[in-house]
Design a protein around this motif. Structure first.
Motif, PDB file in Angstrom:
ATOM      1  N   LEU A   1      -3.621  -6.247   5.651  1.00  0.00           N
ATOM      2  CA  LEU A   1      -2.813  -7.157   5.054  1.00  0.00           C
ATOM      3  C   LEU A   1      -1.736  -6.384   4.363  1.00  0.00           C
ATOM      4  O   LEU A   1      -0.597  -6.626   4.229  1.00  0.00           O
TER       5      LEU A   1
ATOM      6  N   ARG B   1       2.360  -6.323   4.229  1.00  0.00           N
ATOM      7  CA  ARG B   1       3.190  -6.749   3.243  1.00  0.00           C
ATOM      8  C   ARG B   1       4.207  -5.552   2.912  1.00  0.00           C
ATOM      9  O   ARG B   1       5.190  -5.855   2.426  1.00  0.00           O
TER      10      ARG B   1
ATOM     11  N   HIS C   1       1.912 -11.279   9.997  1.00  0.00           N
ATOM     12  CA  HIS C   1       0.763 -11.923   8.988  1.00  0.00           C
ATOM     13  C   HIS C   1      -0.099 -12.583   9.584  1.00  0.00           C
ATOM     14  O   HIS C   1      -1.301 -12.684   9.324  1.00  0.00           O
TER      15      HIS C   1
ATOM     16  N   ILE D   1      -0.031 -16.401  -0.686  1.00  0.00           N
ATOM     17  CA  ILE D   1       1.348 -15.915  -0.396  1.00  0.00           C
ATOM     18  C   ILE D   1       2.284 -16.849  -0.864  1.00  0.00           C
ATOM     19  O   ILE D   1       2.075 -18.097  -1.274  1.00  0.00           O
TER      20      ILE D   1
END
Length: 522
Positions: free
Chosen positions: A369, A373, A383, A405
């Motif tokens: 993750l 990002r 994502h 988020i």
């Protein structure tokens, strides 16, 4: 409705009158029994109760209103020759008086996995079809029967399947059948399978047939299969076939499959760019012209008057790219990411990256993750790939991270995916507790919808309650309908009471009431 018991009359055989009683309707098809001296119970009929000569069987077939029952009884005949003759006689009449019913019987054999009975019926059916009149043979139902026969023979006797296909089918229906036949033939003779595939006229179906043969061949000899696949001249055929071959080899040797995909994508794209440059030159357009007028460039791309900047054919290898990426990530995620990012074409690259992240997130979702990002902050698909894999291993942690988020639309889409995985992992109690803790709002509708639809079959009452909290009327109706359909099928009276006691938007109540009425009328 099933018909009442019919007495089919007296048949004179060797000066003895024998009364045959037709099948009685029941929840399960009643077996054939003889009257004297005493009929065996319907559920306990044995082969000794059955007629022993074809003439008697044919007399019964001519009068029976329960051809399915006769077919089930015929499966108990011990003499193979008599059995084939009887089954063929049953099919002869069945195709004339109720071809749709025969199709349902075929469906039942396939669903139940009764391969023995299916083989007997398929053999007899081939004889019955040859006895049809031209008018009967041209009906839509008979076409469906032939297609089902060809589908069966494609895996058991592809040469015979090809004969039937060429005899009865035309145009795309024929080409579609030949795809399956080529696959079936390749299992025993790859070269014959290839020749069958090459005979297909439709470019799309020929590509599908090549891919089917390639899948079979790659399981037997991946090197030879890939050598053949990359030799195909047509770009689309080559890409689709290479994709099929690499899907197999990705499980055997991921690094080799990755190199092959990279090389082939570059080769196809380079050839395409040469062709594209020639097209632009012929139209008097230069790359500088396109760069200096981006609005016109975009309009020309959208209208199709200008070829895309990368080959659309390499997109056909994206499925293999995703699988290869996932396999590579298990060994070294960073190397896998570098490989995916080096690929030609945005679609192929991003799909392959999705596979890498899927594999990486299964073991280290936080690192995966963090990478997304930083590198692709606005890409929702990447994502989603991380959170889907994360939810499979630790849905509670994935849900907690999803709530952080910032972008509402992205957060809603990812939460929906996490909840869907969470609710189908077994015990949905924790998923339910999480969703019901969320305040009802447009941003949480997708999570509520995902949970309600996921648990509607096992827990329709709970799903009904959750669906009531959805603020979007359209999404609420779909979730309510999912739960209500199960409630109606199990207890229509209780479902009607539940609907009457639940305050809902007027239109929603009317639509669900219509569903209840339709179900109870049936």
């Amino acid at each position: 409705m099933r018909r009442k018991t019919l007495v089919i009359g007296f048949i004179a055989i060797a000066a003895i009158a024998i009364t045959w009683i037709a099948f009685r309707p029941s929840a399960s098809t009643a077996p054939l029994v003889t009257a004297p001296p005493k009929a065996a119970p319907e559920s306990q009929a044995v082969a000794s109760d059955l007629p022993i000569d074809l003439e008697t069987w044919q007399a019964m077939i001519a009068e029976s209103q329960d051809l399915k029952g006769l077919m089930l009884a015929a499966m108990k005949i011990g003499d193979p020759n008599l059995q084939q003759a009887v089954v063929a006689s049953i099919i002869d009449r069945w195709l004339l008086v109720d071809a749709a019913g025969f199709i349902k019987h075929l469906n039942g054999l396939e669903v139940s996995g009764d391969k023995g009975s299916l083989a007997i019926v398929a053999l007899a059916l081939q004889n019955s079809l040859t006895r049809l009149s031209l008018e009967s043979a041209s009906s839509d139902h008979i076409l469906v029967v032939v297609q089902r026969l060809i589908s069966y023979l494609a895996s058991t006797d592809p040469a015979k399947a090809l004969e039937w296909a060429r005899r009865f089918l035309l145009d795309d229906t024929l080409d579609s059948a030949v795809v399956s036949i080529a696959r079936g033939m390749a299992r025993t003779d790859v070269q014959t399978g290839l020749r069958i595939a090459e005979s297909i006229q439709s470019p799309l179906r020929r590509s599908q047939a090549f891919a089917a043969v390639g899948t079979v061949w790659a399981a037997q000899d991946p090197v030879a299969a890939l050598t053949w696949a990359v030799s195909l001249k047509n770009h689309s055929e080559r890409a689709l076939t290479v994709n099929a071959v690499l899907l197999v080899t990705a499980h055997q040797n991921p690094p080799a499959a990755a190199r092959s995909l990279s090389d082939e994508a570059k080769r196809i794209n380079d050839q395409y760019l040469q062709e594209r440059a020639a097209q632009l030159a012929a139209a008097g357009i230069t790359e500088a012209d396109l760069a200096n007028d981006p609005d016109s460039y975009r309009e020309m791309l959208e209208s199709g008057s200008l070829p895309s900047p990368t080959s659309p054919d390499i997109e056909l290898m994206a499925t293999a790219g995703k699988v290869i990426g996932s396999k590579l990530a298990a060994a070294d995620a960073l190397d896998a990411l570098a490989w995916a990012e080096s690929l030609d074409g945005d679609f192929l690259k991003l799909t392959s990256l999705s596979g890498v992240l899927d594999g990486w997130a299964a073991t280290n979702p936080v690192a995966a993750l963090t990478w997304v990002r930083e590198k692709y902050p606005d890409n929702g698909d990447l994502h989603t790939a991380v959170f889907r894999a994360w939810a499979a291993g630790d849905p509670a942690a994935a849900a907690a991270a999803a709530q952080q988020i910032e972008k509402p639309n992205q957060r809603a889409a990812i939460l929906e995916g996490v909840v869907k995985v969470w609710a189908t992992k077994g015990d949905s109690t924790e998923a339910t507790a999480f969703v019901t803790s969320l305040p009802p709002s447009p941003s949480t509708d997708s999570a509520s919808y995902a949970l309600a639809t996921a648990i509607s079959y096992q827990q329709p009452d709970q799903a009904w309650r959750i669906a009531q909290g959805i603020t979007n009327e359209s999404a609420q109706f779909r979730a309510l309908k999912s739960a209500f359909s199960v409630m109606v099928s199990r207890d229509p009276v209780a479902a009607a009471d539940t609907l009457g006691a639940t305050p809902l938007p007027g239109r929603t109540t009317e639509r669900l009431a219509g569903l209840l009425k339709a179900a109870t009328v049936q």
